[in-house]
Design a protein around this motif. Structure first.
Motif, PDB file in Angstrom:
ATOM      1  N   ASN A 195       0.825  -1.207   0.000  1.00 44.57           N
ATOM      2  CA  ASN A 195       0.000   0.000   0.000  1.00 44.57           C
ATOM      3  C   ASN A 195       0.861   1.260   0.000  1.00 44.57           C
ATOM      4  O   ASN A 195       0.561   2.232  -0.704  1.00 44.57           O
ATOM      5  CB  ASN A 195      -0.925   0.003   1.230  1.00 44.57           C
ATOM      6  N   THR A 196       1.946   1.236   0.783  1.00 45.13           N
ATOM      7  CA  THR A 196       2.853   2.393   0.843  1.00 45.13           C
ATOM      8  C   THR A 196       3.519   2.629  -0.505  1.00 45.13           C
ATOM      9  O   THR A 196       3.589   3.764  -0.994  1.00 45.13           O
ATOM     10  CB  THR A 196       3.924   2.170   1.919  1.00 45.13           C
ATOM     11  N   LEU A 197       4.023   1.546  -1.126  1.00 43.08           N
ATOM     12  CA  LEU A 197       4.686   1.660  -2.425  1.00 43.08           C
ATOM     13  C   LEU A 197       3.717   2.130  -3.502  1.00 43.08           C
ATOM     14  O   LEU A 197       4.079   2.923  -4.382  1.00 43.08           O
ATOM     15  CB  LEU A 197       5.306   0.321  -2.823  1.00 43.08           C
ATOM     16  N   THR A 198       2.485   1.633  -3.445  1.00 43.64           N
ATOM     17  CA  THR A 198       1.473   2.062  -4.419  1.00 43.64           C
ATOM     18  C   THR A 198       1.199   3.550  -4.289  1.00 43.64           C
ATOM     19  O   THR A 198       1.103   4.271  -5.294  1.00 43.64           O
ATOM     20  CB  THR A 198       0.172   1.267  -4.208  1.00 43.64           C
ATOM     21  N   ASP A 203       2.004   6.423  -7.131  1.00 45.94           N
ATOM     22  CA  ASP A 203       0.993   7.361  -7.630  1.00 45.94           C
ATOM     23  C   ASP A 203       1.464   8.804  -7.465  1.00 45.94           C
ATOM     24  O   ASP A 203       1.230   9.650  -8.351  1.00 45.94           O
ATOM     25  CB  ASP A 203      -0.336   7.144  -6.902  1.00 45.94           C
ATOM     26  N   GLN A 204       2.128   9.094  -6.341  1.00 46.72           N
ATOM     27  CA  GLN A 204       2.634  10.448  -6.119  1.00 46.72           C
ATOM     28  C   GLN A 204       3.734  10.796  -7.119  1.00 46.72           C
ATOM     29  O   GLN A 204       3.769  11.908  -7.665  1.00 46.72           O
ATOM     30  CB  GLN A 204       3.166  10.576  -4.684  1.00 46.72           C
ATOM     31  N   LEU A 205       4.624   9.828  -7.384  1.00 49.43           N
ATOM     32  CA  LEU A 205       5.688  10.043  -8.363  1.00 49.43           C
ATOM     33  C   LEU A 205       5.119  10.244  -9.760  1.00 49.43           C
ATOM     34  O   LEU A 205       5.591  11.095 -10.524  1.00 49.43           O
ATOM     35  CB  LEU A 205       6.657   8.858  -8.362  1.00 49.43           C
ATOM     36  N   GLN A 206       4.094   9.453 -10.106  1.00 51.32           N
ATOM     37  CA  GLN A 206       3.481   9.587 -11.423  1.00 51.32           C
ATOM     38  C   GLN A 206       2.866  10.963 -11.598  1.00 51.32           C
ATOM     39  O   GLN A 206       2.945  11.579 -12.663  1.00 51.32           O
ATOM     40  CB  GLN A 206       2.416   8.502 -11.626  1.00 51.32           C
ATOM     41  N   LYS A 207       2.234  11.466 -10.523  1.00 53.25           N
ATOM     42  CA  LYS A 207       1.641  12.804 -10.582  1.00 53.25           C
ATOM     43  C   LYS A 207       2.728  13.862 -10.791  1.00 53.25           C
ATOM     44  O   LYS A 207       2.558  14.801 -11.588  1.00 53.25           O
ATOM     45  CB  LYS A 207       0.865  13.087  -9.296  1.00 53.25           C
ATOM     46  N   LYS A 208       3.857  13.702 -10.085  1.00 53.88           N
ATOM     47  CA  LYS A 208       4.965  14.650 -10.266  1.00 53.88           C
ATOM     48  C   LYS A 208       5.497  14.608 -11.688  1.00 53.88           C
ATOM     49  O   LYS A 208       5.786  15.639 -12.291  1.00 53.88           O
ATOM     50  CB  LYS A 208       6.088  14.331  -9.275  1.00 53.88           C
ATOM     51  N   ILE A 209       5.631  13.381 -12.222  1.00 52.11           N
ATOM     52  CA  ILE A 209       6.111  13.229 -13.607  1.00 52.11           C
ATOM     53  C   ILE A 209       5.146  13.902 -14.579  1.00 52.11           C
ATOM     54  O   ILE A 209       5.563  14.621 -15.489  1.00 52.11           O
ATOM     55  CB  ILE A 209       6.284  11.740 -13.945  1.00 52.11           C
ATOM     56  N   ASP A 210       3.844  13.664 -14.371  1.00 49.54           N
ATOM     57  CA  ASP A 210       2.836  14.268 -15.256  1.00 49.54           C
ATOM     58  C   ASP A 210       2.893  15.792 -15.188  1.00 49.54           C
ATOM     59  O   ASP A 210       2.795  16.473 -16.214  1.00 49.54           O
ATOM     60  CB  ASP A 210       1.437  13.775 -14.880  1.00 49.54           C
ATOM     61  N   ASP A 211       3.051  16.318 -13.960  1.00 53.03           N
ATOM     62  CA  ASP A 211       3.129  17.776 -13.794  1.00 53.03           C
ATOM     63  C   ASP A 211       4.368  18.339 -14.492  1.00 53.03           C
ATOM     64  O   ASP A 211       4.299  19.372 -15.175  1.00 53.03           O
ATOM     65  CB  ASP A 211       3.162  18.146 -12.308  1.00 53.03           C
TER      66      ASP A 211
END
Length: 204
Positions: A66-69, A73-81
């Motif tokens: 759950n922590t890694l997921t 998701d947070q990293l993906q959002k940063k990448i998208d931004d």
């Protein structure tokens, strides 16, 4: 009389002996059952311990997952931004795009052939090309001053100057629309103030 008493004593001894035997068998049976229960408990304890350990490890793994997921998701959002910001940095209005080309000793691209149009379309970017009617409305010229004759690759019902809607800006510059239109029908007139990618061309 003595014989009768002896017989009664013998019978009583037999009864006592049978009762003692029964008591002994009962004690042995209870002892055996008790031993079996002890063995079952001894066998059950390691299994229970293993089960508890595995359950604890499973819960820890689930927590880690759950922590890694969440971190993913947070990293993906940063990448998208970041990609969005980077993409916006690489887009400019038509005039600034042309200035960038000129600083490189080039100019916005002039399309001279079907082959060149196909090649530019293959870049898969909505991008400015070097065509405008900003000097005289309706008279399309390339950035080198030559008028647009043939070939031309306007999309259906283009150029339309924004549908001649007075509430909209004039659409005096041309983009190559690679997102929805076919290669040979991919030109669209657009407000020069909008941000797009751009394609420079240098004559050698």
């Amino acid at each position: 009389m003595a014989d009768y008493i002896n017989k009664q004593v013998i019978e009583l001894n037999k009864v006592n002996e049978e009762n003692q035997n029964r008591a002994t068998r009962s004690v042995k049976t209870e002892t055996h059952l008790s031993d079996n229960r002890g063995n079952e408990t001894a066998e059950k304890d390691p299994l229970q311990t293993s089960y508890n350990t595995l359950t604890k490890e499973r819960d820890q793994l689930q927590t880690s997952y759950n922590t890694l997921t969440k971190e993913r998701d947070q990293l993906q959002k940063k990448i998208d931004d970041l990609m969005s910001k980077f993409s916006n940095l690489m887009k400019k209005p038509w005039t600034e795009s042309r200035e960038d080309c000129l600083e490189r000793g080039a100019n916005l691209v002039i399309v001279n052939s079907d082959m060149e149009q196909q090649f530019l379309f293959g870049l898969n970017k909505r991008a400015w090309i070097g065509l405008t009617d900003s000097v005289t409305q309706g008279t399309w010229k390339w950035v080198d001053g030559t008028p647009l004759t043939t070939p031309s690759y306007w999309h259906s019902q283009q150029p339309d100057n924004g549908g001649h809607n007075p509430a909209k800006w004039d659409e005096d510059c041309v983009e190559l629309n690679t997102e929805t239109w076919r290669p040979v029908k991919a030109w669209n007139d657009l407000s020069c103030l909008l941000n797009r990618y751009w394609i420079c061309e240098k004559v050698v």
